[in-house]
Design a protein around this motif. Structure first.
Motif, mmCIF file in Angstrom:
data_model
loop_
_atom_site.group_PDB
_atom_site.id
_atom_site.type_symbol
_atom_site.label_atom_id
_atom_site.label_comp_id
_atom_site.label_asym_id
_atom_site.label_seq_id
_atom_site.Cartn_x
_atom_site.Cartn_y
_atom_site.Cartn_z
ATOM 1 N N LEU A 157 0.811 -1.085 -0.032
ATOM 2 C CA LEU A 157 0.001 -0.022 0.094
ATOM 3 C C LEU A 157 0.802 1.134 0.105
ATOM 4 C CD1 LEU A 157 -2.490 -1.274 2.787
ATOM 5 C CD2 LEU A 157 -3.034 -1.063 0.418
ATOM 6 N N ASN A 158 0.625 2.024 -0.892
ATOM 7 C CA ASN A 158 1.485 3.379 -0.988
ATOM 8 C C ASN A 158 0.661 4.698 -1.019
ATOM 9 O OD1 ASN A 158 3.533 5.043 -1.695
ATOM 10 N ND2 ASN A 158 2.950 4.984 -4.108
ATOM 11 N N ASN A 159 0.969 5.090 0.293
ATOM 12 C CA ASN A 159 0.238 6.530 0.560
ATOM 13 C C ASN A 159 -1.101 6.762 0.234
ATOM 14 O OD1 ASN A 159 0.785 9.456 1.408
ATOM 15 N ND2 ASN A 159 0.741 10.092 -0.905
ATOM 16 N N ILE A 160 -1.892 5.836 0.749
ATOM 17 C CA ILE A 160 -3.305 5.676 0.572
ATOM 18 C C ILE A 160 -4.124 6.838 1.247
ATOM 19 C CG2 ILE A 160 -5.359 4.336 0.811
ATOM 20 C CD1 ILE A 160 -3.581 3.223 -1.243
ATOM 21 N N CYS A 161 -5.037 7.437 0.761
ATOM 22 C CA CYS A 161 -5.960 8.412 1.202
ATOM 23 C C CYS A 161 -7.342 7.826 1.106
ATOM 24 C CB CYS A 161 -5.719 9.777 0.909
ATOM 25 S SG CYS A 161 -3.960 10.585 1.522
ATOM 26 N N MET A 162 -8.323 7.895 1.917
ATOM 27 C CA MET A 162 -9.684 7.512 1.801
ATOM 28 C C MET A 162 -10.625 8.110 2.598
ATOM 29 S SD MET A 162 -11.474 3.517 2.373
ATOM 30 C CE MET A 162 -10.913 2.948 0.709
ATOM 31 N N LYS A 163 -11.717 8.610 2.172
ATOM 32 C CA LYS A 163 -12.583 9.555 2.807
ATOM 33 C C LYS A 163 -14.135 8.731 2.530
ATOM 34 C CE LYS A 163 -10.500 13.559 3.875
ATOM 35 N NZ LYS A 163 -10.598 15.261 3.555
ATOM 36 N N VAL A 164 -14.744 7.957 3.590
ATOM 37 C CA VAL A 164 -16.213 7.413 3.439
ATOM 38 C C VAL A 164 -17.191 8.144 4.144
ATOM 39 C CG1 VAL A 164 -17.545 5.220 3.619
ATOM 40 C CG2 VAL A 164 -14.962 5.017 3.023
ATOM 41 N N LYS A 165 -18.213 8.800 3.574
ATOM 42 C CA LYS A 165 -18.768 9.617 4.168
ATOM 43 C C LYS A 165 -19.867 8.827 4.983
ATOM 44 C CE LYS A 165 -18.951 12.985 0.420
ATOM 45 N NZ LYS A 165 -19.802 13.440 -0.662
ATOM 46 N N LYS A 166 -20.278 9.474 6.048
ATOM 47 C CA LYS A 166 -21.248 8.590 7.084
ATOM 48 C C LYS A 166 -22.353 8.458 6.255
ATOM 49 C CE LYS A 166 -22.939 8.638 11.882
ATOM 50 N NZ LYS A 166 -22.833 9.220 13.005
ATOM 51 N N ILE B 151 -6.126 -5.723 12.168
ATOM 52 C CA ILE B 151 -5.742 -7.104 12.089
ATOM 53 C C ILE B 151 -4.228 -6.824 11.440
ATOM 54 C CG2 ILE B 151 -5.729 -9.247 10.771
ATOM 55 C CD1 ILE B 151 -8.778 -8.726 10.502
ATOM 56 N N MET B 152 -3.764 -5.892 10.718
ATOM 57 C CA MET B 152 -2.404 -5.482 10.260
ATOM 58 C C MET B 152 -2.297 -4.134 10.906
ATOM 59 S SD MET B 152 -1.391 -5.735 6.264
ATOM 60 C CE MET B 152 -1.763 -7.465 5.911
ATOM 61 N N VAL B 153 -0.916 -3.829 10.960
ATOM 62 C CA VAL B 153 -0.526 -2.490 11.446
ATOM 63 C C VAL B 153 0.177 -1.976 10.304
ATOM 64 C CG1 VAL B 153 0.801 -1.161 13.149
ATOM 65 C CG2 VAL B 153 -0.435 -3.261 13.700
ATOM 66 N N PRO B 154 -0.184 -0.599 9.965
ATOM 67 C CA PRO B 154 0.427 -0.039 8.807
ATOM 68 C C PRO B 154 1.825 0.620 9.245
ATOM 69 C CG PRO B 154 -0.815 1.635 10.063
ATOM 70 C CD PRO B 154 -1.067 0.372 10.533
ATOM 71 N N ASP B 155 2.679 0.773 8.278
ATOM 72 C CA ASP B 155 3.999 1.458 8.734
ATOM 73 C C ASP B 155 4.102 2.851 8.856
ATOM 74 O OD1 ASP B 155 5.207 -1.132 8.073
ATOM 75 O OD2 ASP B 155 5.508 -0.678 5.860
ATOM 76 N N PHE B 156 3.302 3.736 8.010
ATOM 77 C CA PHE B 156 3.077 5.032 8.346
ATOM 78 C C PHE B 156 1.553 5.555 7.815
ATOM 79 C CE2 PHE B 156 7.140 4.354 6.391
ATOM 80 C CZ PHE B 156 7.912 4.876 7.160
ATOM 81 N N GLY B 157 1.160 6.477 8.601
ATOM 82 C CA GLY B 157 -0.373 6.994 8.187
ATOM 83 C C GLY B 157 -1.455 6.532 9.350
ATOM 84 N N THR B 158 -2.454 7.240 9.070
ATOM 85 C CA THR B 158 -3.457 7.214 10.482
ATOM 86 C C THR B 158 -4.907 6.631 9.861
ATOM 87 O OG1 THR B 158 -4.141 9.778 9.903
ATOM 88 C CG2 THR B 158 -2.365 9.044 11.532
#
Length: 241
Positions: free
Chosen positions: A19-28, A52-59
């Motif tokens: 996964l490379n610098n993923i940004c995602m926004k899911v509206k409520k 279940i899996m921990v990212p290297d970077f990001g929130t």
């Protein structure tokens, strides 16, 4: 508030980026269709969402709360199907849901006979009786997985390929169930699939991932405004990439 907000998320395994610098926004309150070829990174991202899996970077923020190491109480408000669902095959659908509810420490109101029966009825499994889950068809097991994910009436569902392997009638049934859950219970839904035609029928917004990179997030209304199908939009996007 977003149901899901991912910022600059990256993950590598054994030195290979998945996964490379993923940004995602899911509206409520929306249904978000997450699409890409097999191996594109859909399941890996969903595993990170569910910790279940921990990212290297990001929130990652779910329902407004940041997911971090340790306990995340917000998961009690989230249901999921990640990869292949596993059941106790010698037990009935009711018995499986009862055990799941108790194991998860869910509120007792969700572990009642009436709630479990209501959930099984919603998923078209009210007539299964004492039939062992091991004797269920693939479509019935997929519906049972959805029943388990929705048992506690979560605010958010994270569903990894819930229509994979279903026949055309089974796909239609699952689509109608998800639309009902979304509209009548106001549940936000993230659903991954590589079946483009089905996503176009159920999703409000589409996210497209390829080789671990998010290529686009776009509403189905915007795709319709272009006068093209989701398939053609996807193919055009791949050619540009």
């Amino acid at each position: 508030m977003y149901a899901i907000e991912v910022q600059h998320l990256s993950k590598s395994i054994d030195g290979s980026p998945i996964l490379n610098n993923i940004c995602m926004k899911v509206k409520k309150g929306e249904i978000y269709g997450f699409m890409g070829a097999n191996g594109a990174g859909k399941t890996s991202l969903m595993k990170i969402l569910y910790h279940i899996m921990v990212p290297d970077f990001g929130t990652v923020h779910l329902l407004g709360q940041r997911i971090k190491k340790g306990k995340n109480p917000i998961f009690s408000h989230i249901g999921s199907i990640i990869e292949n669902p596993v059941f106790y095959n010698h037990l009935s659908a009711y018995e499986n849901l009862k055990l799941h509810c108790e194991y998860m420490g869910a509120d007792k109101k969700y572990c009642t006979l009436s709630n479990i029966e209501e959930t099984l009825s919603l998923l078209g499994l009210s007539e299964t009786g004492n039939k062992a889950v091991g004797k269920f068809s693939l479509g019935m097991k997929q519906r049972l997985a959805l029943a388990r994910a929705f048992l506690t009436r979560p605010e958010l569902l994270i569903l990894d390929e819930p229509i994979n392997g279903l026949d055309p009638q089974g796909i239609i049934e699952v689509r109608e169930i998800l639309q009902h859950i979304n509209q009548d219970y106001h549940t936000s839904i993230l659903i991954s699939s590589h079946i483009l035609d089905e996503l176009s029928k159920v999703a409000d917004t589409i996210g497209i991932i390829e080789h671990g990179t998010m290529l686009a997030e776009i509403s189905m209304n915007d795709i319709h405004a272009k006068g093209i199908s989701l398939e053609n939009y996807y193919l055009n996007l791949l050619q540009k990439g």
